[in-house]
Design a protein around this motif. Structure first.
Motif, short mmCIF file in Angstrom:
data_model
loop_
_atom_site.label_atom_id
_atom_site.label_comp_id
_atom_site.label_asym_id
_atom_site.label_seq_id
_atom_site.Cartn_x
_atom_site.Cartn_y
_atom_site.Cartn_z
N SER A 40 -3.38 -10.08 -6.63
CA SER A 40 -3.59 -9.19 -7.77
C SER A 40 -2.71 -7.96 -7.63
O SER A 40 -2.29 -7.59 -6.53
N ILE A 41 -2.42 -7.32 -8.77
CA ILE A 41 -1.63 -6.10 -8.74
C ILE A 41 -2.31 -5.05 -7.88
O ILE A 41 -1.66 -4.33 -7.11
N GLU A 42 -3.65 -4.96 -7.96
CA GLU A 42 -4.36 -3.98 -7.15
C GLU A 42 -4.15 -4.24 -5.67
O GLU A 42 -3.93 -3.31 -4.89
N MET A 43 -4.21 -5.52 -5.26
CA MET A 43 -4.03 -5.84 -3.85
C MET A 43 -2.60 -5.54 -3.41
O MET A 43 -2.38 -4.99 -2.32
N GLN A 44 -1.63 -5.88 -4.23
CA GLN A 44 -0.24 -5.58 -3.88
C GLN A 44 -0.03 -4.07 -3.73
O GLN A 44 0.61 -3.60 -2.79
N ASP A 45 -0.59 -3.31 -4.67
CA ASP A 45 -0.49 -1.85 -4.59
C ASP A 45 -1.15 -1.34 -3.31
O ASP A 45 -0.60 -0.47 -2.62
N ALA A 46 -2.33 -1.87 -2.98
CA ALA A 46 -3.07 -1.41 -1.81
C ALA A 46 -2.29 -1.73 -0.53
O ALA A 46 -2.21 -0.90 0.38
N ILE A 47 -1.72 -2.92 -0.47
CA ILE A 47 -0.94 -3.32 0.71
C ILE A 47 0.24 -2.39 0.89
O ILE A 47 0.49 -1.84 1.97
N MET A 48 1.02 -2.17 -0.19
CA MET A 48 2.20 -1.34 -0.07
C MET A 48 1.84 0.12 0.20
O MET A 48 2.56 0.83 0.90
N ASN A 49 0.70 0.55 -0.32
CA ASN A 49 0.24 1.91 -0.06
C ASN A 49 0.04 2.13 1.44
O ASN A 49 0.56 3.08 2.03
N LEU A 50 -0.70 1.22 2.09
CA LEU A 50 -0.99 1.39 3.51
C LEU A 50 0.24 1.10 4.38
O LEU A 50 0.38 1.66 5.47
N VAL A 51 1.13 0.23 3.90
CA VAL A 51 2.37 -0.01 4.65
C VAL A 51 3.23 1.24 4.66
O VAL A 51 3.78 1.63 5.70
N GLU A 52 3.38 1.86 3.49
CA GLU A 52 4.19 3.07 3.39
C GLU A 52 3.62 4.19 4.26
O GLU A 52 4.36 5.03 4.79
N ARG A 53 2.31 4.19 4.45
CA ARG A 53 1.67 5.21 5.30
C ARG A 53 1.62 4.78 6.76
O ARG A 53 1.07 5.48 7.59
N LYS A 54 2.20 3.59 7.05
CA LYS A 54 2.28 3.07 8.42
C LYS A 54 0.89 2.82 9.02
O LYS A 54 0.71 2.87 10.24
N VAL A 55 -0.08 2.51 8.16
CA VAL A 55 -1.41 2.13 8.63
C VAL A 55 -1.44 0.65 8.99
O VAL A 55 -2.12 0.24 9.93
N ILE A 56 -0.69 -0.16 8.25
CA ILE A 56 -0.62 -1.59 8.49
C ILE A 56 0.83 -2.02 8.48
O ILE A 56 1.73 -1.27 8.07
N SER A 57 1.08 -3.24 8.93
CA SER A 57 2.43 -3.82 8.88
C SER A 57 2.29 -5.31 8.67
O SER A 57 1.20 -5.87 8.73
#
Length: 487
Positions: A40-57
């Motif tokens: 979903s768009i929400e999930m893609q946004d959430a993933i990229m949000n936390l990736v950009e913040r270096k919380v996940i990879s």
């Protein structure tokens, strides 16, 4: 020889002023995972949000694996990162199965110190998949959400379950809607993608690390974006007439703040930009969806930070057959490593002696044109800017030849002039050059830009401006020949 070019008008215009602008440095962009497109768009946004913040990879193979179950220790690391917990000044919770040497010990200990987790029988069970019930408890405790009361619609959550108040809290705050309208599946495993969504939804409810900006007016300040000054742009094809908000025009040329005001209900796109305090000329844009609703009779504006590529409007690319070496009758598109691109990711046509391409995802692709006897390979560089996804098409090449037809005289010698960009950075020489049989021959050797002064038998001069790029194993070029620069 007049080399046929396929390029954006803006870049061509910049080259005619003898300036090929190269950035001081490449900004490290967030990775583009190959397996989240169906999420979903929400999930893609959430993933990229936390990736950009270096919380996940993601994984080394370029995937994120959003459907993969996540372990308790992985969940602990993500939550500790999202909450920005202190992972250095910690006390050992003495879990029997989490030694101090465990690389994830700091995250687990930080959560335990805050009372967010407590383990079971002296163990944390770090490698067990986290259940949806455990996740609910961890999320509510981590974000310190007030416990909600009420009756759950889920028939599979026993009334005496320790997880009832936590699931109720997630449900009341719309952080979860359940697996179905009547089931929550408290013993089910949590996927990587779903945990990321739960975390970002909780942040919005709590007003934590990524709160939505909201109000009857919103003032955005340059310093909050680490900008020397701030600018606003309507994103996508939105115009001031169509937008649901406007901003106060700044009286100064380098404004330090901009105030946004809602004008009507709906959703529009917004880009916040400006000059970076660090002097880096690229990578300064922040993308938002601007939502306006009436609340108690007044227009209320909410800014939702998003990855603009996930909300981009696709722009079709057109090129006349005159730009090619022949009239193509077939077009195929693949990734740079040769994998055929699914038809759902692009559209193409060859009609009225014109090529049309439109892509639905950012990236670089190999476009092959053919007609049964001839073949031409091109690189499509697809990128999103201000919510518009556009395509630049580059010729691939292994050698360029220039002759008297290009200069108006026969080339006899040349001088290679190192190119220095607008920020004073000298570009590496991108080509090997020789003059053979009345032709200037160039082969690529590096990414960069240069100016080649070509000299004729009677002192005539011309300049070749050339920029070389590399996509995967393919070299591409852009050049302009100027034989009238002395006039």
């Amino acid at each position: 020889m007049h080399t046929k070019k396929i390029f954006q008008v803006a870049l061509a215009a910049s080259l005619t002023t003898s300036a090929i602008v190269l950035p001081i440095q490449q900004v490290q962009a967030a990775p583009k995972f190959s397996d989240i497109g169906s999420s979903s768009i929400e999930m893609q946004d959430a993933i990229m949000n936390l990736v950009e913040r270096k919380v996940i990879s993601g994984y080394p193979d370029g995937t994120f694996k959003p459907a993969k179950s996540i372990t308790r220790t992985q969940a602990a690391k993500i939550l500790a990162g999202a909450l920005k917990l202190d992972t250095k000044n910690i006390k050992n919770p003495n879990f029997k199965d989490v030694p101090v040497s465990d690389p994830n010990y700091p995250y687990i200990a930080a959560l335990a110190n805050k009372g967010i987790i407590n383990g079971s029988n002296g163990k944390f069970n770090p490698q067990n998949p986290i259940t949806r019930g455990q996740m609910a408890k961890m999320i509510v405790k981590g974000f310190d959400l007030p416990l909600a009361n009420g009756k759950l619609p889920f028939t599979d959550v026993p009334a005496n379950s320790e997880y009832v108040p936590y699931i109720q809290t997630l449900y009341s705050n719309a952080i979860t809607t359940g697996e179905t309208a009547t089931t929550y599946d408290p013993q089910g495993h949590v996927s990587r993608g779903h945990l990321v969504v739960f975390v970002t939804r909780s942040e919005k409810v709590k007003g934590g690390n990524t709160p939505e900006l909201s109000g009857t007016s919103i003032t955005l300040r340059a310093k909050d974006y680490k900008l020397a000054y701030i600018q606003a742009y309507y994103g996508g094809r939105t115009t001031a007439k169509d937008a649901v908000f406007k901003w106060d025009e700044a009286s100064q040329s380098t404004p330090q703040s901009i105030t946004l005001r809602p004008t009507k209900e709906g959703t529009s796109k917004l880009i916040i930009s400006g000059a970076s305090l660090q002097g880096n000329p690229t990578g300064n844009d922040t993308a938002y969806l601007a939502h306006v609703k009436k609340v108690n009779g007044a227009l209320h504006l909410t800014l939702e930070k998003v990855n603009e590529a996930l909300h981009a409007e696709n722009e079709d690319f057109y090129s006349s057959f005159d730009a090619f070496n022949f009239n193509p009758s077939k077009v195929t598109v693949s990734t740079l490593d040769g994998k055929t691109l699914p038809s759902s990711d692009f559209t193409s046509s060859l009609t009225n002696e014109e090529l049309m391409l439109s892509f639905k995802k950012d990236g670089q692709y190999l476009v092959t044109l053919s007609n049964g006897t001839s073949t031409q390979k091109l690189i499509a560089d697809v990128d999103t800017y201000h919510f518009i996804r556009s395509t630049v098409l580059h010729n691939t090449f292994t050698q360029l030849n220039f002759s008297a037809e290009d200069f108006g005289f026969e080339p006899k010698s040349y001088n290679l002039m190192p190119y220095t960009d607008a920020w004073g950075v000298e570009s590496p020489n991108p080509v090997n050059i020789s003059i053979q049989n009345g032709q200037v021959k160039m082969t690529p050797k590096a990414v960069g830009a240069t100016e080649v002064y070509v000299i004729g038998p009677d002192g005539e001069e011309a300049i070749i401006y050339i920029e070389v790029e590399k996509f995967g194993s393919y070299w591409t070029f852009y050049h302009e020949v100027d034989s009238d620069y002395l006039d």
